[in-house]
Design an enzyme around this catalytic site. Structure first.
Site, PDB file in Angstrom:
ATOM      1  N   ARG A  26      28.598  57.876 -16.119  1.00  0.00           N
ATOM      2  CA  ARG A  26      29.850  57.135 -15.899  1.00  0.00           C
ATOM      3  C   ARG A  26      31.063  57.996 -16.246  1.00  0.00           C
ATOM      4  O   ARG A  26      32.118  57.897 -15.598  1.00  0.00           O
ATOM      5  CB  ARG A  26      29.840  55.860 -16.742  1.00  0.00           C
ATOM      6  CG  ARG A  26      28.893  54.791 -16.169  1.00  0.00           C
ATOM      7  CD  ARG A  26      28.425  53.858 -17.251  1.00  0.00           C
ATOM      8  NE  ARG A  26      27.695  52.697 -16.760  1.00  0.00           N
ATOM      9  CZ  ARG A  26      26.381  52.679 -16.495  1.00  0.00           C
ATOM     10  NH1 ARG A  26      25.653  53.773 -16.622  1.00  0.00           N
ATOM     11  NH2 ARG A  26      25.799  51.560 -16.075  1.00  0.00           N
ATOM     12  N   GLY A  93      18.250  57.051 -10.147  1.00  0.00           N
ATOM     13  CA  GLY A  93      18.655  55.764  -9.562  1.00  0.00           C
ATOM     14  C   GLY A  93      20.071  55.409  -9.986  1.00  0.00           C
ATOM     15  O   GLY A  93      20.855  54.875  -9.191  1.00  0.00           O
ATOM     16  N   ARG A 121      12.891  53.761  -4.172  1.00  0.00           N
ATOM     17  CA  ARG A 121      13.516  52.716  -4.990  1.00  0.00           C
ATOM     18  C   ARG A 121      14.398  51.780  -4.168  1.00  0.00           C
ATOM     19  O   ARG A 121      15.036  52.195  -3.205  1.00  0.00           O
ATOM     20  CB  ARG A 121      14.258  53.372  -6.150  1.00  0.00           C
ATOM     21  CG  ARG A 121      13.227  54.104  -7.006  1.00  0.00           C
ATOM     22  CD  ARG A 121      13.756  54.659  -8.245  1.00  0.00           C
ATOM     23  NE  ARG A 121      14.236  53.636  -9.156  1.00  0.00           N
ATOM     24  CZ  ARG A 121      14.874  53.919 -10.283  1.00  0.00           C
ATOM     25  NH1 ARG A 121      15.087  55.180 -10.604  1.00  0.00           N
ATOM     26  NH2 ARG A 121      15.291  52.966 -11.069  1.00  0.00           N
ATOM     27  N   ASP A 317      14.543  49.862 -20.601  1.00  0.00           N
ATOM     28  CA  ASP A 317      13.973  51.216 -20.574  1.00  0.00           C
ATOM     29  C   ASP A 317      12.999  51.459 -21.732  1.00  0.00           C
ATOM     30  O   ASP A 317      12.269  52.455 -21.735  1.00  0.00           O
ATOM     31  CB  ASP A 317      15.090  52.269 -20.608  1.00  0.00           C
ATOM     32  CG  ASP A 317      15.860  52.300 -19.293  1.00  0.00           C
ATOM     33  OD1 ASP A 317      15.341  51.792 -18.278  1.00  0.00           O
ATOM     34  OD2 ASP A 317      16.992  52.817 -19.275  1.00  0.00           O
ATOM     35  N   LYS A 344      11.211  51.008 -11.346  1.00  0.00           N
ATOM     36  CA  LYS A 344      11.816  52.125 -12.074  1.00  0.00           C
ATOM     37  C   LYS A 344      11.310  53.457 -11.494  1.00  0.00           C
ATOM     38  O   LYS A 344      10.795  53.487 -10.389  1.00  0.00           O
ATOM     39  CB  LYS A 344      11.510  51.992 -13.571  1.00  0.00           C
ATOM     40  CG  LYS A 344      12.136  50.742 -14.185  1.00  0.00           C
ATOM     41  CD  LYS A 344      13.651  50.829 -14.144  1.00  0.00           C
ATOM     42  CE  LYS A 344      14.307  49.548 -14.600  1.00  0.00           C
ATOM     43  NZ  LYS A 344      15.743  49.548 -14.385  1.00  0.00           N
ATOM     44  N   ARG A 348       6.400  50.891 -13.543  1.00  0.00           N
ATOM     45  CA  ARG A 348       6.056  51.072 -14.967  1.00  0.00           C
ATOM     46  C   ARG A 348       5.069  50.046 -15.490  1.00  0.00           C
ATOM     47  O   ARG A 348       4.375  50.308 -16.476  1.00  0.00           O
ATOM     48  CB  ARG A 348       7.323  51.082 -15.829  1.00  0.00           C
ATOM     49  CG  ARG A 348       8.093  52.364 -15.668  1.00  0.00           C
ATOM     50  CD  ARG A 348       9.224  52.525 -16.661  1.00  0.00           C
ATOM     51  NE  ARG A 348       9.869  53.808 -16.428  1.00  0.00           N
ATOM     52  CZ  ARG A 348      11.137  54.074 -16.695  1.00  0.00           C
ATOM     53  NH1 ARG A 348      11.904  53.144 -17.212  1.00  0.00           N
ATOM     54  NH2 ARG A 348      11.625  55.274 -16.444  1.00  0.00           N
ATOM     55  N   ARG A 401       9.745  58.384 -18.960  1.00  0.00           N
ATOM     56  CA  ARG A 401       9.546  57.445 -20.080  1.00  0.00           C
ATOM     57  C   ARG A 401       8.060  57.119 -20.294  1.00  0.00           C
ATOM     58  O   ARG A 401       7.642  56.835 -21.418  1.00  0.00           O
ATOM     59  CB  ARG A 401      10.370  56.170 -19.887  1.00  0.00           C
ATOM     60  CG  ARG A 401      11.862  56.473 -19.866  1.00  0.00           C
ATOM     61  CD  ARG A 401      12.741  55.307 -20.202  1.00  0.00           C
ATOM     62  NE  ARG A 401      14.100  55.586 -19.775  1.00  0.00           N
ATOM     63  CZ  ARG A 401      14.983  56.312 -20.466  1.00  0.00           C
ATOM     64  NH1 ARG A 401      14.651  56.822 -21.634  1.00  0.00           N
ATOM     65  NH2 ARG A 401      16.198  56.533 -20.001  1.00  0.00           N
TER      66      ARG A 401
HETATM   67  C1  S3P Z   1      20.967  52.007 -16.168  1.00  0.00           C
HETATM   68  C2  S3P Z   1      20.579  50.717 -16.000  1.00  0.00           C
HETATM   69  C3  S3P Z   1      19.184  50.277 -16.038  1.00  0.00           C
HETATM   70  C4  S3P Z   1      18.267  51.339 -16.624  1.00  0.00           C
HETATM   71  C5  S3P Z   1      18.572  52.717 -16.147  1.00  0.00           C
HETATM   72  C6  S3P Z   1      20.019  53.087 -16.454  1.00  0.00           C
HETATM   73  C7  S3P Z   1      22.408  52.339 -16.096  1.00  0.00           C
HETATM   74  O1  S3P Z   1      18.750  49.978 -14.710  1.00  0.00           O
HETATM   75  O2  S3P Z   1      16.920  51.037 -16.342  1.00  0.00           O
HETATM   76  O3  S3P Z   1      17.728  53.670 -16.778  1.00  0.00           O
HETATM   77  O4  S3P Z   1      22.811  53.420 -16.540  1.00  0.00           O
HETATM   78  O5  S3P Z   1      23.171  51.484 -15.604  1.00  0.00           O
HETATM   79  P1  S3P Z   1      18.981  48.515 -14.076  1.00  0.00           P
HETATM   80  O6  S3P Z   1      20.334  48.127 -14.431  1.00  0.00           O
HETATM   81  O7  S3P Z   1      18.815  48.660 -12.604  1.00  0.00           O
HETATM   82  O8  S3P Z   1      17.933  47.655 -14.717  1.00  0.00           O
END
Ligand code: S3P
Length: 446
Positions: A26, A93, A121, A317, A344, A348, A401
């Site tokens: 971010r 992702g 995904r 996570d 994920k 998982r 993970r």
């Molecule tokens: C994340 C949100 C989560 C998490 C990922 C990082 C993020 O995914 O599993 O490792 O940085 O916004 P989801 O919001 O799709 O569950």
């Protein structure tokens, strides 16, 4: 690359964990869209975050390393350049979903792709609401990447009730909302990680959040421009959690983890482990925009719990680790509402079930959940209390993970375990092996 892990008796020491992955992604995105230079301290140099940085570099953003800091010369909300080829986001992702929110607002089209895991995904979760706003984004295959984005001229704000709990979807829409004419409103049933909300505020974007028993409401006001900022990125709670559990399950252990991010939307595992009887202390809490603390852990006897489903988004996570904790606890642990685990870096629920099976754990997978039978209830686990798991060969399915959770489980096995395909750990935690060794684990890569 595989890891060989010998059972270890005692883990001790003080460790520093690298920067938070979610916050690092971010920070690059906001800094690139700011009008001026921002400084990031503690940026995580993992493959995932470097993929985001590289993608912005391919769109004309310059960055400079100055000692420990990373400076990013932002070009403003509309200052990115069309990349000359597809943007490859590797395994991430988060990068793909959040960057889609940025790219739909640009005056050029773009294409996003990734590695074989990312190409599986689900992306309809962002394509549908972005299309509702009037943006052009489509999946080349059925709902999965590659994604194609075309330039849009007319965009509406959105009033969106999220059907699934996902910080990635929420954040994608928050970035897209920067490019709308009016404020956008997003609702989530249970509060997911709120790093985008906090980061936007640091960069001067007006965001309002209200929570009630119906859930959480986020309003994003589109800014004229984004002001640069100096951002300190705390240590990643998700990375720290591997060592929190390792300290609890290893005899005669005492571990202190310094300056860890303890944003309450991330620390569901702390609550769960404390309810299980884990001796975990949270000391020296700071009141930074992302709160941090030192976390102290000592060897504990764990007992089973019935996990509160509202905690799931806040430990999403860490579920692979919670499975390991449950396998070593007294009693039957029930975890429901974990459908999202299937989407994920690997499925998982499936990969952890295979890992637990190899370790000799008894469990029942249900539709969207799992019951895990602890030490006293198992028919197959060894009676040896200090080493209940079988000597095992575990496939990580190329998922960081799963690999790291299986390393931690191996500490309580009867012999040396082999964790297959650990290369992917560098997507989130480049120095994992070094920290394992510092605490006294007998682990090596082969
Ligand atoms: C994340 C949100 C989560 C998490 C990922 C990082 C993020 O995914 O599993 O490792 O940085 O916004 P989801 O919001 O799709 O569950």
């Amino acid at each position: 690359m595989d890891f060989l892990v010998e059972p270890t008796d005692s883990l001790n020491g003080e460790v520093f964990i690298p920067g938070d992955k979610s916050i690092s992604h971010r920070a690059i995105m906001c800094a690139s869209l700011a009008s001026g230079t921002s400084t990031l301290k503690g940026f995580l140099e993992s493959e995932d975050c470097l993929a985001t940085l590289k993608a912005f570099q391919e769109m004309g953003i310059e960055s400079f390393k100055k000692g420990e800091n990373l400076e990013i010369a932002g070009k403003g909300l509309y200052g990115l350049k069309k990349p000359s080829s597809k943007l490859n986001l590797g395994n991430s992702g988060t990068a793909m979903r959040l960057m889609s929110g940025v790219l739909v607002g640009q005056s050029f089209g773009s294409k996003l792709t990734g590695d074989s895991s990312l190409l599986k995904r689900p992306m309809n979760r962002i394509i549908e609401p972005l299309s509702e706003m009037g943006f052009y984004i489509k999946s080349v295959k059925q709902g999965t990447p590659p994604l194609e984005i075309s330039k849009t001229t007319k965009v509406n704000s959105i009033d969106y009730k999220m059907p699934i709990n996902s910080a990635q979807v929420k954040s994608c829409l928050m970035f897209a909302a920067l490019y709308a004419n009016d404020p956008s409103v997003i609702y989530e049933k249970v509060e997911s990680r709120d790093h985008t909300e906090k980061m936007f505020k640091q960069f001067g974007v007006k965001v309002e959040t209200t929570s009630s028993n119906l859930g959480n409401k986020i309003v994003v006001h589109p800014p004229r421009n984004i002001k640069p900022s100096n951002i300190e990125i705390c240590s990643d709670f998700s990375s720290a959690s591997f060592f929190i559990l390792s300290g609890l399950i290893s005899p005669n252990s005492h571990i202190v983890l310094r300056n860890i991010g303890i944003n309450k939307t991330r620390t569901g595992l702390l609550e769960a482990l404390q309810e299980m009887g884990g001796d975990i202390r949270v000391n020296a809490i700071s009141n930074n925009y992302e709160p941090t603390a030192d976390i102290e852990v000592k060897t504990s006897n764990l007992k089973a719990i019935n996990l509160n489903q509202d905690l799931i988004p806040n430990l999403i996570d860490e579920l692979p680790l919670l499975f390991v904790a449950a396998s070593l606890a007294k009693g039957k642990t029930t975890i429901n509402g974990i459908e999202e685990l299937k989407h994920k870096e690997s499925n998982r629920l499936d990969s952890m079930s295979k890992s637990l099976k190899e370790f000799g754990v008894d469990f029942i997978v249900k539709n969207e959940g799992i019951d895990i039978f602890g030490l006293d209830q198992s028919t197959t686990k060894s009676a040896n209390k200090s080493a209940p798991f079988k000597e095992a060969k575990i496939n990580s399915f190329g998922d960081h993970r799963i690999a790291m959770a299986s390393v931690i489980a191996s500490l309580r096995a009867q012999g040396t375990c082999r964790i297959i395909d650990c290369k992917n750990i560098s997507t989130s935690f480049p120095n994992f092996l070094g920290i394992c060794k510092k605490l006294g684990m007998k682990i090596r890569s082969v």
